[in-house]
Design a protein around this motif. Structure first.
Motif, PDB file in Angstrom:
ATOM      1  N   ALA A 152       0.744 -11.945 -13.188  1.00 31.30           N
ATOM      2  CA  ALA A 152       0.405 -10.612 -12.679  1.00 31.30           C
ATOM      3  C   ALA A 152       0.550  -9.594 -13.792  1.00 31.30           C
ATOM      4  CB  ALA A 152       1.305 -10.242 -11.500  1.00 31.30           C
ATOM      5  N   PHE A 153      -0.237  -8.523 -13.670  1.00 30.65           N
ATOM      6  CA  PHE A 153      -0.230  -7.447 -14.651  1.00 30.65           C
ATOM      7  C   PHE A 153       0.136  -6.139 -13.961  1.00 30.65           C
ATOM      8  CE2 PHE A 153      -3.177 -10.697 -16.021  1.00 30.65           C
ATOM      9  CZ  PHE A 153      -2.917 -10.851 -17.370  1.00 30.65           C
ATOM     10  N   GLY A 154       0.971  -5.343 -14.622  1.00 35.07           N
ATOM     11  CA  GLY A 154       1.334  -4.040 -14.073  1.00 35.07           C
ATOM     12  C   GLY A 154       2.321  -4.144 -12.919  1.00 35.07           C
ATOM     13  N   ASP A 155       2.383  -3.056 -12.139  1.00 42.73           N
ATOM     14  CA  ASP A 155       3.296  -3.014 -10.998  1.00 42.73           C
ATOM     15  C   ASP A 155       2.833  -3.961  -9.898  1.00 42.73           C
ATOM     16  OD1 ASP A 155       4.677  -1.070 -12.349  1.00 42.73           O
ATOM     17  OD2 ASP A 155       3.714   0.603 -11.297  1.00 42.73           O
ATOM     18  N   THR A 156       3.806  -4.438  -9.132  1.00 44.02           N
ATOM     19  CA  THR A 156       3.501  -5.302  -7.992  1.00 44.02           C
ATOM     20  C   THR A 156       3.127  -4.449  -6.784  1.00 44.02           C
ATOM     21  OG1 THR A 156       5.039  -6.976  -8.783  1.00 44.02           O
ATOM     22  CG2 THR A 156       4.372  -7.105  -6.475  1.00 44.02           C
ATOM     23  N   LEU A 157       1.942  -4.691  -6.232  1.00 41.52           N
ATOM     24  CA  LEU A 157       1.485  -3.965  -5.040  1.00 41.52           C
ATOM     25  C   LEU A 157       1.577  -4.891  -3.838  1.00 41.52           C
ATOM     26  CD1 LEU A 157      -1.674  -1.990  -6.263  1.00 41.52           C
ATOM     27  CD2 LEU A 157       0.642  -1.149  -5.932  1.00 41.52           C
ATOM     28  N   GLN A 158       2.331  -4.470  -2.850  1.00 45.86           N
ATOM     29  CA  GLN A 158       2.449  -5.231  -1.607  1.00 45.86           C
ATOM     30  C   GLN A 158       2.022  -4.326  -0.453  1.00 45.86           C
ATOM     31  OE1 GLN A 158       6.477  -6.694  -1.458  1.00 45.86           O
ATOM     32  NE2 GLN A 158       6.075  -8.351  -2.896  1.00 45.86           N
ATOM     33  N   VAL A 159       0.731  -4.119  -0.356  1.00 43.42           N
ATOM     34  CA  VAL A 159       0.138  -3.293   0.685  1.00 43.42           C
ATOM     35  C   VAL A 159      -0.816  -4.172   1.481  1.00 43.42           C
ATOM     36  CG1 VAL A 159      -1.149  -1.194   1.201  1.00 43.42           C
ATOM     37  CG2 VAL A 159       0.308  -1.292  -0.842  1.00 43.42           C
ATOM     38  N   HIS A 160      -0.565  -4.294   2.787  1.00 41.12           N
ATOM     39  CA  HIS A 160      -1.345  -5.235   3.591  1.00 41.12           C
ATOM     40  C   HIS A 160      -2.797  -4.809   3.739  1.00 41.12           C
ATOM     41  CE1 HIS A 160      -0.181  -2.166   6.561  1.00 41.12           C
ATOM     42  NE2 HIS A 160      -1.215  -2.575   7.269  1.00 41.12           N
ATOM     43  N   ASN A 161      -3.101  -3.518   3.563  1.00 44.89           N
ATOM     44  CA  ASN A 161      -4.478  -3.056   3.718  1.00 44.89           C
ATOM     45  C   ASN A 161      -5.303  -3.234   2.449  1.00 44.89           C
ATOM     46  OD1 ASN A 161      -4.140  -2.237   6.368  1.00 44.89           O
ATOM     47  ND2 ASN A 161      -3.454  -0.191   5.803  1.00 44.89           N
TER      48      ASN A 161
END
Length: 337
Positions: free
Chosen positions: A157-166
């Motif tokens: 993965a690159f950058g910040d981790t995004l955990q957004v279900h949409n």
């Protein structure tokens, strides 16, 4: 008081109709109940949409994270079950002249498969220029004869981790890649196209991440000196297009406008339907009444007259005189009138 009456009579557009001038009907009651349920259903639907948030995406050409200093954070987690940890290393190079062999900062090697294999976990940065990083045995003090590069990738993965279900994106496109059954002596090339991604929440806070697409090939490389030592290559390039996801909620004024439209529109349409049904029923009643008056019981209409009582000729003649005279005749002839 006259001013108040004038104001009321001139400007009151919602004039009230007395109840005794209105006529309730069963049809009107049924339509009113349906209207209430329909309005309630639409209101709950709009309320759910108002409470929930929506994700709007857009594309533009720009570097979204200008404060990063031209760097991208990378997180790598890979297992090589048939290669000892003393032989595993990470090398980084790019078009800005960076060439680092055996990167060890923020990295960790964990022995697996009873010490025969290795799991490499590392976090490092790369420049925002085309380049590559690869897992190999190049940093080992002694090169093995036949290094086994079969592997499985848990995370890249690159950058910040995004955990957004949409938000559904390829933030960890290589997660779960399994090459354990491949040729042990083959090199693996993963060609990545990195797409900058921005996510902005309701508060306006932005998080910078990167999606990527991937293509891969597997090959055994040779040179004029013989077979080249295999490695696992991750060759990357950056896309100039940035994807931005913005979290939004419906404005309150739009919610109120929609509710007013639902209530007013429903009652207006219901009133038109009720008026049409009432007018049609009244017209049908008039037609039925006219038909009964004209063709009642399938016989020509005849008025019913009072039944006549038969009288004698003498009674008829005496009835022509005034009451005193009738009394005189009664005493003379003992007639019964």
């Amino acid at each position: 008081m006259p001013t108040t009456n004038l104001l009321r009579s001139r400007f009151d557009i919602y004039r009230k109709v007395p109840k005794d001038l209105t006529q309730p009907t069963y049809t009107g009651a049924f339509i009113s109940i349906l209207c209430c349920f329909f309005i309630l259903f639409l209101f709950l639907s709009e309320l759910t949409g108002f409470i929930a948030t929506e994700i709007v995406n857009e594309l533009y050409v720009d570097d979204p994270d200008k404060d990063s200093g031209g760097k991208i954070d990378v997180s790598l987690n890979i297992s090589l079950p048939n290669l000892h940890c003393d032989l595993v290393g990470l090398d980084i190079q790019d078009e800005m002249g960076r060439h680092e062999v055996g990167h060890i900062d923020n990295s960790m090697k964990i022995s697996i498969n009873q010490g025969e294999g290795c799991r490499f976990e590392g976090k490092f940065t790369i420049n925002k220029v085309p380049g590559n990083f690869h897992v190999s045995t190049h940093s080992a003090t002694a090169q093995p004869q036949n290094p086994d590069m079969t592997h499985s990738i848990h995370k890249l993965a690159f950058g910040d981790t995004l955990q957004v279900h949409n938000v559904k994106g390829a933030f960890n496109a290589l997660g779960g890649a399994d090459k354990l059954s491949s040729n042990p002596l083959a090199s693996h090339d993963y060609i990545l196209k990195i797409v900058p991604t921005v996510y902005e929440d309701l508060s306006g806070r932005q998080r910078f991440s990167y999606q990527y697409t991937v293509a891969n090939k597997e090959y055994v490389a040779y040179s004029h000196t013989g077979r080249i030592i295999p490695a696992i290559w991750f060759r990357y390039d950056l896309s100039p297009i940035t994807v931005k996801y913005t979290e939004r909620r419906q404005p309150f004024y739009r919610f109120i406008t929609t509710i007013c439209a639902i209530v007013g529109g429903t009652f207006t349409v219901a009133g038109i339907i009720d008026s049409c049904i009432f007018t049609a029923s009244e017209a049908w009643k008039k037609i039925q009444i006219a038909s009964l008056l004209k063709y009642g019981n399938n016989k020509p209409y005849k008025p019913v007259l009072p039944e006549k009582t038969p009288i004698s000729a003498l009674d008829f003649c005496v009835g022509l005189f005034p009451t005193p005279v009738k009394a005189h005749f009664k005493s003379l002839f003992a007639l019964s009138f």
